[in-house]
Design a protein around this motif. Structure first.
Motif, short mmCIF file in Angstrom:
data_model
loop_
_atom_site.label_atom_id
_atom_site.label_comp_id
_atom_site.label_asym_id
_atom_site.label_seq_id
_atom_site.Cartn_x
_atom_site.Cartn_y
_atom_site.Cartn_z
N LEU A 139 -11.72 34.90 17.22
CA LEU A 139 -11.09 34.20 16.13
C LEU A 139 -11.93 34.62 14.95
O LEU A 139 -12.91 35.61 14.66
CB LEU A 139 -11.67 32.65 16.26
N GLY A 140 -11.56 34.40 13.74
CA GLY A 140 -12.23 34.82 12.46
C GLY A 140 -11.61 36.02 11.81
O GLY A 140 -10.32 36.09 12.03
N ILE B 259 -13.75 23.59 13.94
CA ILE B 259 -15.05 24.58 14.33
C ILE B 259 -15.93 23.64 15.26
O ILE B 259 -16.07 24.15 16.38
CB ILE B 259 -15.62 25.28 13.35
N ILE C 140 -16.53 35.16 17.23
CA ILE C 140 -16.10 34.35 15.93
C ILE C 140 -16.85 35.02 14.72
O ILE C 140 -17.06 34.51 13.66
CB ILE C 140 -16.74 32.91 16.09
N LEU D 22 -15.60 33.93 11.03
CA LEU D 22 -14.96 32.70 11.09
C LEU D 22 -15.45 31.88 9.90
O LEU D 22 -14.66 31.08 9.44
CB LEU D 22 -15.31 31.99 12.18
#
Length: 558
Positions: free
Chosen positions: A62-63, A78, A101, A104
């Motif tokens: 993610l991110g 989150i 992440i 993120l």
């Protein structure tokens, strides 16, 4: 923004959480990514948690870099993600082994209540520590169940042994042909029974001591449970300050089911000792960059940290902002300190990005940059009080022809430095994509000398010239030149001197230009209209002009 059919369907599916038990167990693994993206976009933390807890892939990323107009994930989403990762450790449906992440985090206090880098770091470290506590609790419960099961088996085995002994003794007593043998061996059998009972009592006593010792000694419990198997590696960017340093240190030293890794480390207002501790605890293979800000390192402190940075083979970015470095000619031992810095930088084999802000190193650029084994691609030297000798070296160095990004903001340029700047731009003309000369004291005449060299940088995408004392005529010449640069997409121009209220000095500094009031009534709008007309006459509609220094983002053109 145009959404695909899969994205629109995913948004509709995650919008109703009450129906998730119906569809979640039938979702193919290929659609988990689209559903998770929709859950983040629609602010559905419950859906985020359920999807992550049973994530079917080994990796969840993610991110990363957000697209233009894309809002950072909300704080609740989150938090739901992190809680689901911990719950997924005990969920057999989860195949997650790597959670990435990096990038993120959003800006603190932005739209949609995003979680900033500082808050996300604290939440990550808390998650790692809680995961170990949960694993220890589960191990204790499992150990207690195992001890009870072992005790039950031992009791059953002892009962069977005693029952067999009694049956054997009873059979010998009833056997008339062996009465004499039974009489002679009776005491021996009784002694064996007593010995067996004593042995069982001794074993029970020893087990009681072990259990009591494990419950009474926290240190022994932690030592026995320290070697937990790593189930999920968590890769993130860590933001550390004086308030969160202790928690980050504990999380990095924790050996549990979650293992924290760091891609970029940003530290603020912490001592050299604390930074050294963090570097010693970070995995060596994952760190790509370190950013140290507002920490009183001093020259000796930086020389102490550089050998530690050489332990990270993939480190390619080093940023030092306001770290209280001050090298002057009258300081004793200055040459030795410079040699230490040079040797430390020489060991950074993969360094490609170097940023030095307000370090007060006039005349020492050659000592610092000549020791780097590889040419730099990003070089940021704002507020460095560069001397003519520094700029002359830079224009002839092995870094000049490889630069993709150069920031010389707030370094005073004059007639003596113009030849070096022109030579530098000529060397970097085929590679340079981002250039900042904001606050360099460029007048109309100085800019006129630089315009041919600037126009020759055909790969340039963004150019920043804010807070320079240019007149409207000089600004028009700048825009005309920019319109002829095919790759240029952003130009941060300064407000012309005519837009300021009366009383401004003839050659104002960048600080005076920043603080002096503008003529809000007509000057700014007239300037904008005139520059837009110049662009229209040049046939350029893809070049963005702005004088907004605070909201200027050079990376938006990439």
């Amino acid at each position: 923004m145009v959404h695909s059919l899969v994205s629109l369907c995913a948004r509709e599916v995650v919008s109703d959480h009450s129906s998730s038990p119906t569809w979640l167990r039938w979702v193919p693994r290929e659609l988990y990514g689209a559903l998770l993206e929709a859950a983040f976009a629609c602010y559905r933390p419950l859906a985020v948690g359920e999807l992550v807890q049973r994530w079917p892939e080994r990796t969840l990323r993610l991110g990363g870099r957000r697209k233009t107009g894309q809002i950072a994930p909300s704080r609740l989403c989150i938090q739901a993600l992190l809680l689901a990762v911990v719950r997924g450790l005990a969920d057999q449906r989860s195949a997650l082994q790597l959670l990435d992440i990096c990038g993120l985090q959003g800006d603190e206090g932005g739209m949609g209540d995003p979680m900033g880098g500082w808050s996300l770091t604290v939440a990550l470290c808390t998650m790692v520590i809680q995961a170990k506590v949960g694993a220890q609790r589960a191990q204790r419960k499992e150990g207690e169940r195992e001890r009870k099961r072992f005790s039950a088996l031992e009791r059953d085995r002892d009962l069977k042994r005693e029952r067999g002994e009694r049956m054997r003794v009873q059979g010998l007593q009833d056997d008339e042909t062996c009465r004499e043998k039974t009489t002679s061996k009776g005491p021996t059998s009784e002694k064996e029974l007593i010995k067996g009972v004593r042995r069982r009592m001794e074993m029970e006593r020893k087990r009681g001591i072990v259990v009591t010792g494990l419950k009474g000694s926290k240190l022994e419990t932690e030592e026995k449970e320290a070697d937990c198997e790593v189930l999920v590696h968590v890769r993130a960017d860590l933001f550390v300050n004086a308030r969160s340093w202790e928690r980050v240190r504990v999380a990095l030293s924790t050996s549990g089911p979650l293992k924290l890794q760091c891609r970029y480390l940003r530290v603020e207002e912490i001592s050299v000792t604390c930074i050294r501790t963090l570097l010693n605890q970070l995995p060596h293979r994952t760190l790509l960059g370190i950013d140290i800000r507002y920490s009183s390192l001093g020259v000796a402190g930086l020389a102490e940290l550089l050998p530690l940075l050489s332990n990270f083979p993939e480190l390619n970015s080093l940023r030092l902002h306001y770290c209280n470095l001050d090298i002057r000619r009258n300081n004793l031992g200055q040459e030795e300190v410079l040699r230490d810095l040079s040797r430390g930088l020489a060991n950074l084999q993969e360094l490609r990005q170097l940023s030095l802000t307000a370090l007060r190193l006039p005349g020492q650029l050659r000592v610092l940059l000549s020791s780097l084994p590889q040419p730099l691609e990003v070089l940021e030297l704002p507020y460095l009080s560069l001397s003519p000798a520094d700029l002359a070296y830079l224009s002839c160095s092995h870094h000049a022809s490889s630069l993709l990004q150069l920031d010389l903001s707030e370094n005073c340029l004059d007639e003596t430095t113009v030849p070096s700047i022109r030579r530098l731009l000529s060397q970097a003309s085929s590679s340079l994509q981002h250039l900042s000369l904001s606050g360099c004291g460029l007048t109309d005449s100085l800019l006129g000398l630089l315009l041919p060299s600037l126009g020759g940088c055909w790969a340039l995408k963004s150019l920043a010239l804010a807070l320079n004392p240019l007149s409207m005529a000089g600004l028009v010449d700048l825009v005309r030149m920019a319109a002829r640069m095919p790759c240029l997409r952003q130009l941060l121009y300064p407000n012309p001197l005519e837009d300021y209220q009366p009383g401004l000095p003839n050659l104002p500094s960048s600080t005076q230009l920043l603080e002096w009031p503008l003529d809000e009534s007509s000057g700014i709008s007239m300037t904008s209209n005139q520059l837009s007309k110049v662009l229209m006459d040049s046939g350029r509609s893809d070049l963005f002009l702005t004088c907004d220094l605070l909201n200027y983002d050079k990376d938006s053109v990439d």
